[in-house]
Design an enzyme around this catalytic site. Sequence first.
Site, PDB file in Angstrom:
ATOM      1  N   TYR A 130     -53.921  -3.989 -37.650  1.00  0.00           N
ATOM      2  CA  TYR A 130     -54.414  -5.184 -37.894  1.00  0.00           C
ATOM      3  C   TYR A 130     -55.121  -5.414 -39.304  1.00  0.00           C
ATOM      4  O   TYR A 130     -56.481  -4.843 -39.398  1.00  0.00           O
ATOM      5  CB  TYR A 130     -55.096  -5.941 -36.830  1.00  0.00           C
ATOM      6  CG  TYR A 130     -54.550  -5.989 -35.438  1.00  0.00           C
ATOM      7  CD1 TYR A 130     -53.286  -6.041 -35.306  1.00  0.00           C
ATOM      8  CD2 TYR A 130     -55.353  -6.031 -34.126  1.00  0.00           C
ATOM      9  CE1 TYR A 130     -52.648  -6.047 -34.019  1.00  0.00           C
ATOM     10  CE2 TYR A 130     -54.692  -6.271 -33.089  1.00  0.00           C
ATOM     11  CZ  TYR A 130     -53.330  -6.183 -32.929  1.00  0.00           C
ATOM     12  OH  TYR A 130     -52.777  -6.312 -31.699  1.00  0.00           O
TER      13      TYR A 130
ATOM     14  N   GLY B  43     -50.075 -27.406 -26.666  1.00  0.00           N
ATOM     15  CA  GLY B  43     -49.819 -28.980 -26.656  1.00  0.00           C
ATOM     16  C   GLY B  43     -50.037 -29.516 -28.005  1.00  0.00           C
ATOM     17  O   GLY B  43     -50.104 -30.624 -28.128  1.00  0.00           O
TER      18      GLY B  43
ATOM     19  N   SER C  14     -50.589 -12.515 -26.495  1.00  0.00           N
ATOM     20  CA  SER C  14     -50.015 -13.849 -26.769  1.00  0.00           C
ATOM     21  C   SER C  14     -49.832 -14.892 -25.588  1.00  0.00           C
ATOM     22  O   SER C  14     -48.730 -15.350 -25.350  1.00  0.00           O
ATOM     23  CB  SER C  14     -48.714 -13.657 -27.374  1.00  0.00           C
ATOM     24  OG  SER C  14     -48.130 -14.831 -28.025  1.00  0.00           O
ATOM     25  N   PRO C  15     -50.918 -15.014 -24.784  1.00  0.00           N
ATOM     26  CA  PRO C  15     -50.689 -15.568 -23.379  1.00  0.00           C
ATOM     27  C   PRO C  15     -50.618 -17.139 -23.764  1.00  0.00           C
ATOM     28  O   PRO C  15     -49.993 -17.857 -22.956  1.00  0.00           O
ATOM     29  CB  PRO C  15     -52.215 -15.407 -22.884  1.00  0.00           C
ATOM     30  CG  PRO C  15     -53.077 -15.066 -24.054  1.00  0.00           C
ATOM     31  CD  PRO C  15     -52.432 -14.461 -24.857  1.00  0.00           C
ATOM     32  N   LEU C  16     -50.717 -17.546 -25.026  1.00  0.00           N
ATOM     33  CA  LEU C  16     -50.431 -18.911 -25.194  1.00  0.00           C
ATOM     34  C   LEU C  16     -49.305 -19.051 -26.223  1.00  0.00           C
ATOM     35  O   LEU C  16     -49.004 -20.227 -26.753  1.00  0.00           O
ATOM     36  CB  LEU C  16     -51.812 -19.781 -26.178  1.00  0.00           C
ATOM     37  CG  LEU C  16     -52.892 -19.800 -25.303  1.00  0.00           C
ATOM     38  CD1 LEU C  16     -54.019 -20.250 -25.866  1.00  0.00           C
ATOM     39  CD2 LEU C  16     -52.606 -20.489 -23.827  1.00  0.00           C
ATOM     40  N   ALA C  17     -48.373 -17.966 -26.403  1.00  0.00           N
ATOM     41  CA  ALA C  17     -47.295 -17.868 -27.108  1.00  0.00           C
ATOM     42  C   ALA C  17     -47.674 -18.419 -28.661  1.00  0.00           C
ATOM     43  O   ALA C  17     -47.086 -19.514 -29.233  1.00  0.00           O
ATOM     44  CB  ALA C  17     -46.258 -18.626 -26.661  1.00  0.00           C
ATOM     45  N   GLN C  18     -48.747 -17.786 -29.092  1.00  0.00           N
ATOM     46  CA  GLN C  18     -49.412 -17.941 -30.503  1.00  0.00           C
ATOM     47  C   GLN C  18     -49.476 -19.500 -30.696  1.00  0.00           C
ATOM     48  O   GLN C  18     -49.553 -20.009 -31.772  1.00  0.00           O
ATOM     49  CB  GLN C  18     -48.145 -17.718 -31.559  1.00  0.00           C
ATOM     50  CG  GLN C  18     -48.010 -15.942 -31.275  1.00  0.00           C
ATOM     51  CD  GLN C  18     -47.194 -15.443 -32.497  1.00  0.00           C
ATOM     52  OE1 GLN C  18     -46.316 -16.094 -33.016  1.00  0.00           O
ATOM     53  NE2 GLN C  18     -47.227 -14.271 -32.670  1.00  0.00           N
ATOM     54  N   GLY C  19     -50.112 -20.458 -29.651  1.00  0.00           N
ATOM     55  CA  GLY C  19     -50.222 -21.620 -29.898  1.00  0.00           C
ATOM     56  C   GLY C  19     -49.274 -22.616 -29.271  1.00  0.00           C
ATOM     57  O   GLY C  19     -49.595 -23.752 -29.286  1.00  0.00           O
TER      58      GLY C  19
ATOM     59  N   LEU D 163     -48.133 -23.119 -26.429  1.00  0.00           N
ATOM     60  CA  LEU D 163     -48.523 -23.727 -25.075  1.00  0.00           C
ATOM     61  C   LEU D 163     -49.772 -24.384 -25.399  1.00  0.00           C
ATOM     62  O   LEU D 163     -50.181 -24.893 -24.249  1.00  0.00           O
ATOM     63  CB  LEU D 163     -48.403 -22.515 -24.014  1.00  0.00           C
ATOM     64  CG  LEU D 163     -47.218 -21.923 -23.944  1.00  0.00           C
ATOM     65  CD1 LEU D 163     -47.354 -20.451 -22.996  1.00  0.00           C
ATOM     66  CD2 LEU D 163     -46.199 -22.710 -23.065  1.00  0.00           C
TER      67      LEU D 163
END
Length: 323
Positions: A59, A207, A198-203, A205
Amino acid sequence: MRYLTVDTATKISKIGLGTWQFGSGEWGYGKPYADQEAKAIVRRALELGVTLFDTAEIYGMGRSERILGEAISGHRDRVFLATKLFPLAPLPPVVEQRAVASANRLGVSRLDLYQVHQPNPLVRDSIIMRGMRPLQRIGLVGEVGVSNYSLDRWRAAEKALGARVLSNQVRYNLVAPSPADGLIRYAEQAGRVVIAYSPLAQGFLSGRYDRAVRPQNRVRAYSALFLPGNLDRAGELFRVVREVAQAHDATPAQVALAWAIRSPAVAAIPGASSVEQLESNVAAAEIDLSDDEWQALRDASARFHPVTGPAALPALLRARVGR
């Protein structure tokens, strides 16, 4: 904050902090974020009971480790510190040297979790784990983990190490729910951990995005998931997420996180672009989804079929030309 029940020297928070964006130019956050905001995010995370902080040597070519190390200075005893080895030529001496290099960049004498960043298709885990064993013996590494491993390869890595491979860090979210079918079940039964990156799929999810509002940074802009057609296809999934969010007086992002960490064997490591986003992520640990809510979200996820891979390439090229 809630914590995993797995036996570790420092308890592991259900919501952690992923730090790929620390010092990484592709996110487009810039120098002020790296110099100031990142440290403020870490300090607030510690205040809220976050213990799991995840980084990797790749990273920002080591910058993420340096920034995180500076931010946790003086608070080392409150942190479960995880970093990752990129498995390029992962012969035992190389594994040992790279662990030392990561520890030096982080400014610590111990890595709580040292993970193999991805499976090497040419080098067996029996070779990689020969480098991990002496690191554990001398105390430089507490726990060994893997990332992006299948269940069979996770078990094989554990057999090669001759001790538990505590965790498997995988992409797990409402867009990519398949780890629930095998990896999480195994972790629950064996006292292991799945770390959801990536629990929010890179944003996706969150909204925030639709056909009219498109992401600007390179990571999302180059992702097929954010193509207008896929955002349209996700309409039903977004609707169900919003309905559950309204029932809990929460945001869609918080519900997506709560869905991902519902298993007692799962912790999630969302990133944060601000202190406010970090606080919102942490609050998701307190949301208790009912069985019906969890299943309704999973069913909506199963009906979402985004266009990805080679099939998405023409649309991605058109989108890039039009920017």
